[in-house]
Design a protein around this motif. Sequence first.
Motif, PDB file in Angstrom:
ATOM      1  N   HIS A  51      14.611   5.734 -13.522  1.00 13.99           N
ATOM      2  CA  HIS A  51      13.309   6.548 -13.740  1.00 13.99           C
ATOM      3  C   HIS A  51      12.560   6.474 -14.853  1.00 13.99           C
ATOM      4  CE1 HIS A  51      16.269   9.588 -15.011  1.00 13.99           C
ATOM      5  NE2 HIS A  51      15.429   9.993 -15.578  1.00 13.99           N
ATOM      6  N   THR A  52      12.992   5.970 -16.095  1.00 13.27           N
ATOM      7  CA  THR A  52      12.274   5.714 -17.037  1.00 13.27           C
ATOM      8  C   THR A  52      11.583   4.591 -17.174  1.00 13.27           C
ATOM      9  OG1 THR A  52      14.363   4.941 -18.084  1.00 13.27           O
ATOM     10  CG2 THR A  52      14.023   7.198 -18.420  1.00 13.27           C
ATOM     11  N   LEU A  53      11.991   3.503 -16.325  1.00 13.35           N
ATOM     12  CA  LEU A  53      11.241   2.504 -16.219  1.00 13.35           C
ATOM     13  C   LEU A  53      10.377   2.176 -15.229  1.00 13.35           C
ATOM     14  CD1 LEU A  53      14.364   0.038 -17.029  1.00 13.35           C
ATOM     15  CD2 LEU A  53      12.707   1.120 -18.532  1.00 13.35           C
ATOM     16  N   ASN A  54       9.047   1.564 -15.448  1.00 14.00           N
ATOM     17  CA  ASN A  54       8.122   1.441 -14.268  1.00 14.00           C
ATOM     18  C   ASN A  54       8.624   0.338 -13.391  1.00 14.00           C
ATOM     19  OD1 ASN A  54       7.295  -1.181 -15.205  1.00 14.00           O
ATOM     20  ND2 ASN A  54       5.735  -0.288 -16.362  1.00 14.00           N
ATOM     21  N   GLU A  59       9.274  -3.256 -14.616  1.00 13.14           N
ATOM     22  CA  GLU A  59      10.502  -3.069 -15.636  1.00 13.14           C
ATOM     23  C   GLU A  59      11.798  -3.092 -14.708  1.00 13.14           C
ATOM     24  OE1 GLU A  59       8.421  -1.343 -19.480  1.00 13.14           O
ATOM     25  OE2 GLU A  59       9.056   0.110 -17.840  1.00 13.14           O
ATOM     26  N   LYS A 104       5.643   4.596 -12.308  1.00 14.07           N
ATOM     27  CA  LYS A 104       6.885   4.933 -12.611  1.00 14.07           C
ATOM     28  C   LYS A 104       7.609   5.524 -10.986  1.00 14.07           C
ATOM     29  CE  LYS A 104       7.898   5.223 -16.789  1.00 14.07           C
ATOM     30  NZ  LYS A 104       7.336   6.490 -17.750  1.00 14.07           N
TER      31      LYS A 104
END
Lengths: 220, 396
Positions: free
Chosen positions: A96-99, A102, A138
Motif C-alpha cells: 500500500h505504500t507503492l502506487n 511501482e 495508490k
Amino acid sequence: MIRTENLTKVYRMGEVEVQALRDVNLEIQDGEFIAIIGPSGSGKSTLLNMIGCLDKPTSGAVLIDDINTGKLSENELAEIRREKIGFIFQQFNLIHTLNALENVALPIFFAGVRREKRLKRAEEQLVKVGLEDRIYHKPSEMSGGEQQRVAIARALSNDPEIVIGDEPTGNVDTEAGNAIMDILEGLNREGRTIIVVTHDADIAARAGRTKRMRDGKVLD
Amino acid sequence: MIDKFLMAYRSIRERRARSILTVLGIVVGIAAIVSLMSVGYGMEEAITGELTAMADLISVMPGKITGATYVELGGFTDRDVKDLQRIGGIKDISAMTYDAVEVEYRNKRAPIFVFGGDTKELEGFYVEPVGLKEGRWLRENDYKGCVIGDRVANDFFDEVIQVNDKLIINGEKFIVVGVFEKASTLYAADVDPHIFLTLRASKEVLQTDEVKYIMVRVYDIDEAEEIAEEIMEVINDNHGLDDFATAMTMGSMIELMGDIFNIIRGVLVGIAAIALIVASIGIMNTMLMSVMERTHEIGVMKAIGAKSRDVLSLFLLESSMVSLVGGVLGCGLGVIVAKGLSFVASMASGLEIEAIVKPEVILGGIAVAMIVGVLSGFYPARKASKMSPVEAVRYG
Ligand SMILES: Nc1ncnc2c1ncn2[C@@H]1O[C@H](COP(=O)(O)OP(=O)(O)OP(=O)(O)O)[C@@H](O)[C@H]1O
Ligand SMILES: [Mg+2]
C-alpha cells in the motif's frame, strides 16, 4: 506441465493434525485453463500454495516442467516464483505504500532489471489490463476490481508461463469479476497455463476443465 | 540502488508515527552521550586552562601533604627566603604569612584568617583573576588598610561591611579600602573568607616573623620541577629536617586534576551509556514492532519472487536510514544541550565552562546510532525474511 505426486500436507497445531491435502495426484498440461472448486476447507488454497511454490509439502512432490520443486533451494524457489509463476490473491495483497506502477514493477525490480526498462514493462502490463489512467494511483485510491487488475498486471510482469488465482474474483462484484475472467481468458489464449480456484459456478464454467476437491482429495 | 532508497523512504514516511518514535529514541540516547562528553571536556579545559595560566608558579609550604590533608610543621624564616633568592631560574619570590585572629566589627567578633604579603604579588595572584567589587587594592604603605573577601564582607558579621568601615584586627584598628568580588570555585577558598594586609602590617598584627607560604615564579616552566626540588633541599637543610618543606608546581597539580577528570568523565560516559542502553531497548522494540507489522508485506514480496536477501537488505536500508537521521539529529541536539548544560554549570561553579564538541565524539555518536539501529533492525528483519511466504502472507 505441472504434476503432483501423492501430494500431502498436514498442519499440526499442538495435538491436533489437519490433513489439508491427502495424496493428491493431478496433471495440468501447458496452456490449459483449469478451475478448482469445492467446499470451504477442502484444501484448494493449500493445493495452489504448493503448486505456486509458496509452501512445502509434508510428503509427495510438485513437479514443474519435470523439475522436482522439493529439491530446490530457497533462492531457486524464489526465482521460480518470480519468473515462471504469477500468483493472484483473493485479497489483492498490493503493497500500500507503492502506487500501481511501482507495485507492478516490484517483481521486475527483484529480477534486477534497470529502472527505465522496468517501468516501461510495468506500464505495458497496466495498459494490458486496462488501467492506463490509474498508473500513479495508490491501492487505497482504487476500487477492488481495479486493485485486482493491478495484482494481475503484477503477476504478469515477468511474463510467467503459469498464472495462479486463488479466488481472484472472490472480493469483487460480478461485473468486475467478469472483466477479470476476460483478462484470464486472454492470457490463456496467449498460451499461458491458468489455474483458478472459485466458488462461482458461472466462472468455473468458463474454464476448459473443472476439478472438484473434498477433504483434501481431488475427485475424478 | 536509488529505488531501494526510494522504497525505504516511502515506507518510513508511511509509518510516520512509528518512525518518529524510533528516531526520537536514537536522538535522546545520542544527544545524552554527545552532550555529557562535550561538557566533560569543557569542564576539564576550563579548569586546566586556569591552572595552566599559572603554570610558572611553585607553591612552597612549611608542611606535608599526605593524600588530601595538609599538616603544617612550622614556618619559614627570613633566612629561608634569602637563600631561595640564590637559586637560578627564579623570576621572583613572594613571602606570605597568615593566621587566624579575632576580628571585631561593630562590637561583633569572629575568628578570621588574615593574609599578609607583598602587595604587588598578591595583586597578581588574586586581584587580577577575581577583581574588586568596591574600593581599591592595597598599596605598600597602607599600614592601616585592609581588603576583605566576599564572605567576610557579607556573611561573617550581622551587618554588611563596606569600604571605609573600620575593623579591629587582633586589637588594632584597620580601614577597609577594598572589597573583593565573589570568587570563582578555583579561588573561593583562598579569597572569600580572608582579610588581606600588607606584609609589614600582618607581621605586626599576627605578632610573628615567620613566613607561612612562599610563592615562587620561574622563568622557564620546563625547569619548574627541578627548581621545586632544589627549593625543598635548601629549606630542609636550613631546618635540619628531611621533609619539612613541600614545593609544588602547578604542573603536578594539573596532573592530579587529570586523574580526577578521568573519573568524572568515566561517570559521565557511564550515565550516557545507560541512556543509550535504555534508548536501544526502545529502538529494538519499535524496530521489532515495525517489522512484525509488515510481516504480511514481507510475505507478499516473497510470494512475487523476492529472495530473503532482497527483503533483508530493504529492511536494513530502512533501519540504517532511520538511525542515520536519528544519529545526526541526536548530535545536533546534543550540541545544543551541551551549550545549555555548560551555561548552567558555569553559573553554578563560577568557572567559565564552554562545551567542547570534538569531531570524534560526533562521528562516534553517529556510528553508535547506526550500529544500534542496524543491529536492532537486523534480528527481526532476518526472522521475517526467513518465514515461508504463505505463513507471512496469512499474518495480519
Ligand atoms: N496454516 C494453517 N495451519 C493450520 N491449519 C491450516 C492452515 N492452513 C490451512 N489449514 C487447514 O487446512 C484445511 C484446508 O485449508 P484451505 O485453506 O486449503 O481450504 P480452502 O479449500 O482454500 O477453503 P476456502 O474455500 O475457505 O478458502 C482447512 O481445514 C484449514 O483449516
Ligand atoms: Mg482458500
